[in-house]
Design an enzyme around this catalytic site. Sequence first.
Site, PDB file in Angstrom:
ATOM      1  N   HIS A  16      34.297  88.709  37.946  1.00  0.00           N
ATOM      2  CA  HIS A  16      36.058  88.644  37.207  1.00  0.00           C
ATOM      3  C   HIS A  16      35.693  88.908  36.174  1.00  0.00           C
ATOM      4  CE1 HIS A  16      39.722  86.438  36.318  1.00  0.00           C
ATOM      5  NE2 HIS A  16      39.245  86.815  35.739  1.00  0.00           N
ATOM      6  N   GLU A  17      34.596  87.722  35.050  1.00  0.00           N
ATOM      7  CA  GLU A  17      34.664  89.030  33.711  1.00  0.00           C
ATOM      8  C   GLU A  17      34.329  90.103  33.768  1.00  0.00           C
ATOM      9  OE1 GLU A  17      36.163  87.231  31.952  1.00  0.00           O
ATOM     10  OE2 GLU A  17      36.377  85.595  33.414  1.00  0.00           O
TER      11      GLU A  17
ATOM     12  N   GLY B 202      35.957  81.682  31.422  1.00  0.00           N
ATOM     13  CA  GLY B 202      35.494  82.941  31.030  1.00  0.00           C
ATOM     14  C   GLY B 202      36.265  83.653  30.657  1.00  0.00           C
TER      15      GLY B 202
ATOM     16  N   CYS C 189      43.968  83.717  35.637  1.00  0.00           N
ATOM     17  CA  CYS C 189      42.898  84.343  34.099  1.00  0.00           C
ATOM     18  C   CYS C 189      43.715  84.099  32.677  1.00  0.00           C
ATOM     19  CB  CYS C 189      43.275  86.083  34.719  1.00  0.00           C
ATOM     20  SG  CYS C 189      42.565  87.173  33.737  1.00  0.00           S
ATOM     21  N   LEU C 190      42.918  84.486  31.982  1.00  0.00           N
ATOM     22  CA  LEU C 190      43.512  83.620  30.754  1.00  0.00           C
ATOM     23  C   LEU C 190      44.636  85.075  30.287  1.00  0.00           C
ATOM     24  CD1 LEU C 190      40.681  82.258  28.381  1.00  0.00           C
ATOM     25  CD2 LEU C 190      43.336  80.448  29.238  1.00  0.00           C
TER      26      LEU C 190
ATOM     27  N   HIS D 199      36.435  92.873  34.372  1.00  0.00           N
ATOM     28  CA  HIS D 199      37.463  93.389  33.333  1.00  0.00           C
ATOM     29  C   HIS D 199      36.926  93.841  32.042  1.00  0.00           C
ATOM     30  CE1 HIS D 199      40.579  89.912  32.873  1.00  0.00           C
ATOM     31  NE2 HIS D 199      39.704  89.520  32.595  1.00  0.00           N
TER      32      HIS D 199
ATOM     33  N   GLN E 140      39.654  90.945  26.911  1.00  0.00           N
ATOM     34  CA  GLN E 140      40.621  89.407  26.637  1.00  0.00           C
ATOM     35  C   GLN E 140      40.846  89.382  25.505  1.00  0.00           C
ATOM     36  OE1 GLN E 140      39.122  87.299  29.761  1.00  0.00           O
ATOM     37  NE2 GLN E 140      41.200  87.404  30.246  1.00  0.00           N
TER      38      GLN E 140
HETATM   39 ZN    ZN Z   1      40.069  87.432  33.688  1.00  0.00          ZN
END
Ligand code: ZN
Length: 162
Positions: A130-131, A46, A88-89, A134, A51
């Site tokens: 999760h997204e 995701g 998380c990236l 963000h 991000q």
């Molecule tokens: Zn993330």
Amino acid sequence: MPPLQIARFPESVLTKKSKPIKLVTSHERELLDKMLETMYLNQGIGLAAPQVGVSKRAIVVDAGEGPISLINPIVVQKRGQEAGKEGCLSLPEVMVEIKRAQWIKYRGLDGEGKLVEREAEGLLARAIQHEVDHLDGKLIIDYANPIKRIFLKRRLIKNRRS
Ligand code: ZN
């Protein structure tokens, strides 16, 4: 088309509340496509627009059931609870156990600006939650207890410098 750069903690775009998208144009479609490409390239499941440095409410997800692109996504219903470890990236090398709804109903616009409402469970439901976090500037470390959170933040900042 070069992939997008991933914003990393503590970049301020990650902790800001993102703005709703008023009109879905080719510009938004291009953003979603680039986000998907960047997500796959980084082996994520995701990715949210902040991000990649864009403070707008757009996310992409693929938890193994094919790509999903959503604009202005919201979770309208939740059921059950399940704990699971998440990475998380934007926060490399950090994992946090988070309790999330096991089943959700979500709503948003697709790349064509059409309203979609669907259900998701398990990993896909987790990835969407999760997204969407963000977009509100909420990160996985915000779920850790205060002491662990301080430790994780220090580690992230240290890793970034080295
Ligand atoms: Zn993330």
